[in-house]
Design an enzyme around this catalytic site. Sequence first.
Site, PDB file in Angstrom:
ATOM      1  N   ASP A   7       0.893  -1.348  -0.197  1.00  0.00           N
ATOM      2  CA  ASP A   7      -0.061  -0.120   0.001  1.00  0.00           C
ATOM      3  C   ASP A   7       0.763   1.305  -0.090  1.00  0.00           C
ATOM      4  O   ASP A   7       1.897   1.171   0.494  1.00  0.00           O
ATOM      5  CB  ASP A   7      -0.903  -0.132   1.102  1.00  0.00           C
ATOM      6  CG  ASP A   7      -0.167  -0.155   2.395  1.00  0.00           C
ATOM      7  OD1 ASP A   7      -0.301   0.904   3.192  1.00  0.00           O
ATOM      8  OD2 ASP A   7       0.151  -1.276   2.849  1.00  0.00           O
ATOM      9  N   GLU A  98      -7.518   4.691  12.694  1.00  0.00           N
ATOM     10  CA  GLU A  98      -6.411   4.145  13.613  1.00  0.00           C
ATOM     11  C   GLU A  98      -6.150   5.449  14.418  1.00  0.00           C
ATOM     12  O   GLU A  98      -5.255   5.204  15.248  1.00  0.00           O
ATOM     13  CB  GLU A  98      -5.287   3.804  12.818  1.00  0.00           C
ATOM     14  CG  GLU A  98      -4.694   4.640  11.628  1.00  0.00           C
ATOM     15  CD  GLU A  98      -3.665   4.130  11.171  1.00  0.00           C
ATOM     16  OE1 GLU A  98      -2.374   3.938  11.674  1.00  0.00           O
ATOM     17  OE2 GLU A  98      -3.559   3.707   9.733  1.00  0.00           O
TER      18      GLU A  98
END
Length: 280
Positions: A7, A98
Amino acid sequence: MKIRGIDVSRYQGNIDFNAVKASGIKFVIIQAGYGRYISQKDPWFESNYKRAKAAGLDVGVYWYSYAKSASEALQEAETCLQAIKGKQFEYPVYLDIEERSQFACGKTICSQIVEAFCERLQNAGYFTGWYTYRAAIPYFTDSVQKKYTLWIAEYANSCAYKGAGVVDIWQDTSSLRVAGINGNVDANYCYRDFPSIIKDGGFNGFPKPVKKKPEVKTDDKVKTEKKSTDVKKPEADKVKGETKTDEKKSTDTVKSDEKKSDAFMRGDVNGDGKINVTDV
């Protein structure tokens, strides 16, 4: 199955995706942006998307969240939709949640953030999921873990996730070195055939599958043939009727002949019902 992917975001800068592909990487999940405003779209997103596609890599996308309520998550979803419009993704569209400030809001709010974002994307035709790190899982309800595909980060030899859902992508390190990228990059293992699921289902910008017309069953064919036979029946009946008439005529002729024979035996030769000179 176990597929290797990475990613990326603006932090990787200029990427040579052809070199990435040649190194054995199969898919890339690209950051599209973060927050609630289109001005927060990742400046490298368009370039990363085009060049990853051109290199033959399967592509997914993620949106980094700062939402602290379901309503803010909906705003992020709308901005994400604007950023990814017109593109096709073989991997899901993920919400990246997150931030410690989000977890401080509690389990209910964190779960509502995920649901609000993912439901909006699903209603728009996207296959969606969410990303977080394994230690943050207790901040999300079991129903949310089961409902959407999970992408979990845990930098270890294995993923120790023991939640209610199933981990489809595991981010195992943030320090992979890959040809075509300067510096470290996040690396992932995928355990699910997303390209087939998404293309076959017509998600993420791919065309919806065309429904096939039902085939004619054997029983229907027999019925059709029966109807065809039924059409011919009147002709058969006509022939049958003509046969009966002929048989009647033949019978009448026989009876007439028998009558004449009886008259002859009585002496009535000319058949006028009398015995006279003309009979001689």
